[in-house]
Design a protein around this motif. Structure first.
Motif, PDB file in Angstrom:
ATOM      1  N   ALA A 123       4.012  -7.286  -5.690  1.00  0.00           N
ATOM      2  CA  ALA A 123       5.252  -6.679  -5.200  1.00  0.00           C
ATOM      3  C   ALA A 123       5.428  -6.958  -3.712  1.00  0.00           C
ATOM      4  O   ALA A 123       6.531  -7.275  -3.249  1.00  0.00           O
ATOM      5  N   GLY A 124       4.337  -6.857  -2.950  1.00  0.00           N
ATOM      6  CA  GLY A 124       4.410  -7.187  -1.535  1.00  0.00           C
ATOM      7  C   GLY A 124       4.785  -8.632  -1.307  1.00  0.00           C
ATOM      8  O   GLY A 124       5.579  -8.951  -0.418  1.00  0.00           O
ATOM      9  N   ARG A 125       4.243  -9.520  -2.125  1.00  0.00           N
ATOM     10  CA  ARG A 125       4.559 -10.945  -2.009  1.00  0.00           C
ATOM     11  C   ARG A 125       6.036 -11.215  -2.293  1.00  0.00           C
ATOM     12  O   ARG A 125       6.682 -11.995  -1.595  1.00  0.00           O
ATOM     13  N   VAL A 126       6.589 -10.567  -3.332  1.00  0.00           N
ATOM     14  CA  VAL A 126       7.997 -10.788  -3.681  1.00  0.00           C
ATOM     15  C   VAL A 126       8.920 -10.256  -2.591  1.00  0.00           C
ATOM     16  O   VAL A 126       9.914 -10.896  -2.231  1.00  0.00           O
ATOM     17  N   VAL A 127       8.602  -9.086  -2.047  1.00  0.00           N
ATOM     18  CA  VAL A 127       9.411  -8.539  -0.947  1.00  0.00           C
ATOM     19  C   VAL A 127       9.388  -9.484   0.253  1.00  0.00           C
ATOM     20  O   VAL A 127      10.411  -9.737   0.896  1.00  0.00           O
ATOM     21  N   MET A 128       8.224 -10.038   0.541  1.00  0.00           N
ATOM     22  CA  MET A 128       8.127 -10.997   1.641  1.00  0.00           C
ATOM     23  C   MET A 128       8.892 -12.272   1.338  1.00  0.00           C
ATOM     24  O   MET A 128       9.527 -12.860   2.222  1.00  0.00           O
ATOM     25  N   ALA A 129       8.859 -12.731   0.085  1.00  0.00           N
ATOM     26  CA  ALA A 129       9.591 -13.943  -0.288  1.00  0.00           C
ATOM     27  C   ALA A 129      11.093 -13.758  -0.122  1.00  0.00           C
ATOM     28  O   ALA A 129      11.806 -14.698   0.250  1.00  0.00           O
ATOM     29  N   LEU A 130      11.566 -12.561  -0.390  1.00  0.00           N
ATOM     30  CA  LEU A 130      12.991 -12.280  -0.241  1.00  0.00           C
ATOM     31  C   LEU A 130      13.380 -12.012   1.210  1.00  0.00           C
ATOM     32  O   LEU A 130      14.513 -12.294   1.618  1.00  0.00           O
ATOM     33  N   SER A 131      12.460 -11.484   1.986  1.00  0.00           N
ATOM     34  CA  SER A 131      12.758 -11.112   3.374  1.00  0.00           C
ATOM     35  C   SER A 131      12.464 -12.227   4.363  1.00  0.00           C
ATOM     36  O   SER A 131      13.172 -12.379   5.354  1.00  0.00           O
ATOM     37  N   PHE A 132      11.401 -12.981   4.113  1.00  0.00           N
ATOM     38  CA  PHE A 132      10.975 -14.038   5.043  1.00  0.00           C
ATOM     39  C   PHE A 132      10.867 -15.368   4.293  1.00  0.00           C
ATOM     40  O   PHE A 132       9.806 -15.996   4.247  1.00  0.00           O
ATOM     41  N   THR A 133      11.974 -15.779   3.689  1.00  0.00           N
ATOM     42  CA  THR A 133      11.951 -16.935   2.791  1.00  0.00           C
ATOM     43  C   THR A 133      11.440 -18.191   3.479  1.00  0.00           C
ATOM     44  O   THR A 133      10.606 -18.925   2.935  1.00  0.00           O
ATOM     45  N   GLY A 134      11.919 -18.460   4.672  1.00  0.00           N
ATOM     46  CA  GLY A 134      11.527 -19.675   5.372  1.00  0.00           C
ATOM     47  C   GLY A 134      10.031 -19.728   5.644  1.00  0.00           C
ATOM     48  O   GLY A 134       9.384 -20.753   5.408  1.00  0.00           O
ATOM     49  N   ALA A 135       9.487 -18.624   6.107  1.00  0.00           N
ATOM     50  CA  ALA A 135       8.050 -18.589   6.408  1.00  0.00           C
ATOM     51  C   ALA A 135       7.210 -18.668   5.148  1.00  0.00           C
ATOM     52  O   ALA A 135       6.124 -19.254   5.146  1.00  0.00           O
ATOM     53  N   MET A 136       7.707 -18.104   4.046  1.00  0.00           N
ATOM     54  CA  MET A 136       6.930 -18.077   2.813  1.00  0.00           C
ATOM     55  C   MET A 136       6.855 -19.431   2.110  1.00  0.00           C
ATOM     56  O   MET A 136       5.984 -19.647   1.269  1.00  0.00           O
ATOM     57  N   VAL A 137       7.777 -20.320   2.435  1.00  0.00           N
ATOM     58  CA  VAL A 137       7.737 -21.666   1.832  1.00  0.00           C
ATOM     59  C   VAL A 137       7.308 -22.717   2.844  1.00  0.00           C
ATOM     60  O   VAL A 137       7.381 -23.913   2.567  1.00  0.00           O
ATOM     61  N   ASN A 138       6.831 -22.267   3.997  1.00  0.00           N
ATOM     62  CA  ASN A 138       6.316 -23.197   5.006  1.00  0.00           C
ATOM     63  C   ASN A 138       4.840 -23.446   4.730  1.00  0.00           C
ATOM     64  O   ASN A 138       3.958 -22.965   5.422  1.00  0.00           O
ATOM     65  N   ILE A 191       0.820  -1.223   0.000  1.00  0.00           N
ATOM     66  CA  ILE A 191       0.000   0.000   0.000  1.00  0.00           C
ATOM     67  C   ILE A 191       0.849   1.266   0.000  1.00  0.00           C
ATOM     68  O   ILE A 191       0.616   2.187  -0.804  1.00  0.00           O
ATOM     69  N   ILE A 192       1.817   1.336   0.899  1.00  0.00           N
ATOM     70  CA  ILE A 192       2.592   2.583   1.040  1.00  0.00           C
ATOM     71  C   ILE A 192       3.682   2.686  -0.013  1.00  0.00           C
ATOM     72  O   ILE A 192       3.763   3.677  -0.753  1.00  0.00           O
ATOM     73  N   VAL A 193       4.537   1.671  -0.094  1.00  0.00           N
ATOM     74  CA  VAL A 193       5.706   1.760  -0.976  1.00  0.00           C
ATOM     75  C   VAL A 193       5.320   1.673  -2.449  1.00  0.00           C
ATOM     76  O   VAL A 193       5.781   2.472  -3.269  1.00  0.00           O
ATOM     77  N   ILE A 194       4.487   0.720  -2.811  1.00  0.00           N
ATOM     78  CA  ILE A 194       4.187   0.495  -4.221  1.00  0.00           C
ATOM     79  C   ILE A 194       3.027   1.348  -4.722  1.00  0.00           C
ATOM     80  O   ILE A 194       3.056   1.829  -5.863  1.00  0.00           O
ATOM     81  N   LYS A 195       2.022   1.564  -3.889  1.00  0.00           N
ATOM     82  CA  LYS A 195       0.835   2.289  -4.358  1.00  0.00           C
ATOM     83  C   LYS A 195       0.878   3.777  -4.040  1.00  0.00           C
ATOM     84  O   LYS A 195       0.882   4.616  -4.942  1.00  0.00           O
ATOM     85  N   GLN A 196       0.926   4.136  -2.771  1.00  0.00           N
ATOM     86  CA  GLN A 196       0.763   5.534  -2.393  1.00  0.00           C
ATOM     87  C   GLN A 196       1.968   6.408  -2.723  1.00  0.00           C
ATOM     88  O   GLN A 196       1.809   7.556  -3.136  1.00  0.00           O
ATOM     89  N   LEU A 197       3.175   5.896  -2.575  1.00  0.00           N
ATOM     90  CA  LEU A 197       4.355   6.701  -2.891  1.00  0.00           C
ATOM     91  C   LEU A 197       4.448   7.056  -4.373  1.00  0.00           C
ATOM     92  O   LEU A 197       5.145   7.991  -4.747  1.00  0.00           O
ATOM     93  N   PHE A 198       3.727   6.328  -5.202  1.00  0.00           N
ATOM     94  CA  PHE A 198       3.726   6.609  -6.632  1.00  0.00           C
ATOM     95  C   PHE A 198       2.471   7.342  -7.074  1.00  0.00           C
ATOM     96  O   PHE A 198       2.213   7.476  -8.273  1.00  0.00           O
ATOM     97  N   GLY A 199       1.657   7.790  -6.110  1.00  0.00           N
ATOM     98  CA  GLY A 199       0.515   8.625  -6.454  1.00  0.00           C
ATOM     99  C   GLY A 199      -0.843   8.039  -6.171  1.00  0.00           C
ATOM    100  O   GLY A 199      -1.859   8.662  -6.453  1.00  0.00           O
ATOM    101  N   GLY A 200      -0.901   6.834  -5.640  1.00  0.00           N
ATOM    102  CA  GLY A 200      -2.192   6.248  -5.315  1.00  0.00           C
ATOM    103  C   GLY A 200      -2.760   5.403  -6.443  1.00  0.00           C
ATOM    104  O   GLY A 200      -2.060   5.042  -7.392  1.00  0.00           O
TER     105      GLY A 200
END
Length: 323
Positions: free
Chosen positions: A126-141, A106-115
């Motif tokens: 985009a949120g899913r990919v950021v989570m996959a890179l940041s929380f890899t273990g939890a995302m494949v559990n 919401i904030i980084v991808i949507k609102q910072l670029f104008g809503g």
């Protein structure tokens, strides 16, 4: 008395529909997949979805308040983003991580670029990919269905998702197209039941919210390209992973997909090609391919629009081409 005609900027054509009604239709179309996620993964699926929706709506409202803008939550776009993000997460995801993904979407991808209408890629993906890179273990559990039609189908998928099973030498023999179509396998919340997603897609096409060109070309091209690249079970290939979810609900996003028919075809074929390539030849750390494929094609949509848009009659470009 003659009245002076009013002059206003475009658009000059109005329609009965609105952003809110379109988003409401999308939410209705997602209900079968939501029900299927609860049926297969339990009430935890509803909790994850609720947290994502509440977080996305809350972050959008907070942004509007801090920037003294009118509240935009009534258009339901944040709620749709929350549901789609949740559908890309496993039922076992820690709830605080789901909140982080909502913040990014919401904030980084949507609102910072104008809503709404200004984001250059799909916020949920985009949120899913950021989570996959940041929380890899939890995302494949991944969680696995507690209810199955046959015990054999659960045994076959008790340790891996269908795509991982297909990658093994004899994995395809343990998979059933029917069980994959119904959703009896491990994975994220919204990707498992192709039947439920297909019902939602038919509803959206019937309501005129989307046209079937992108979903059909995306799924069909993935089938063809995977077969061309040596996959011996292309039907199982397209029924596995998040292809139906991505093709129906995310590749068709108005903002990040082309607006011409020719452009939509090029875009869908590109998504299908990239999905087949990533699934078959990329490393296991790249995921199942749909998210990355759609995001990469989102980035080239402006160029596709420029190449496929109609040229005004009588322009200098057309005169030069006629010479």
């Amino acid at each position: 008395m003659n009245k002076t005609p009013s002059i206003a900027s475009s658009p000059h054509i109005s329609a009965a529909g609105s952003t809110a009604t379109i988003m409401l239709d999308v939410l209705i179309a997602l209900l079968p997949a939501f029900a299927a996620s609860i049926f297969y993964f339990g009430l935890r699926a509803a909790l994850v979805t609720g947290v994502c929706v509440a977080s996305c709506v809350g972050f959008e409202a907070l942004w509007c308040l801090l920037n003294k803008k009118p509240l935009a939550i009534k258009d339901l776009s944040a709620a749709v983003t929350g549901v789609l993000l949740a559908f890309n997460l496993p039922a076992s995801i820690p709830l605080w991580q789901a909140v982080v993904g909502s913040l990014v979407a919401i904030i980084v991808i949507k609102q910072l670029f104008g809503g709404i209408g200004c984001n250059f890629v799909n916020p949920a993906l985009a949120g899913r990919v950021v989570m996959a890179l940041s929380f890899t273990g939890a995302m494949v559990n991944y969680s696995y269905p507690l209810r199955t039609l046959t015990s054999a189908s659960l045994d076959a998928l008790s340790s891996a998702t269908p795509l991982a099973v297909l990658a093994s030498e004899e994995g395809a023999s343990s998979l059933s197209a029917l069980s994959l179509f119904l959703g009896e396998h491990g994975g994220v919340l919204g990707e498992t039941s192709c039947a439920a997603l297909l019902l939602g897609g038919i509803y959206l096409c019937g309501r005129g919210v989307i046209k079937p060109l992108i979903p059909l070309c995306y799924i069909g091209s993935t089938f063809i390209f995977s077969w061309m690249f040596g996959n011996e079970h292309p039907l199982l290939f397209i029924l596995s992973g998040g292809l139906f979810l991505g093709a129906i609900f995310m590749a068709t996003d108005y903002v990040t997909s082309p607006y011409t028919a020719k452009g939509k075809l090029i875009y869908a074929l590109g998504c299908g090609l990239l999905t087949a390539l990533i699934r078959m030849f990329a490393g296991s750390g790249s995921g199942e391919g749909v998210s990355y494929s759609i995001l990469l094609m989102n980035l080239v949509v402006p160029y596709i629009n420029d190449l496929t848009r109609s040229k005004p009659y009588g322009t200098e470009v057309q005169r030069n081409e006629a010479r």
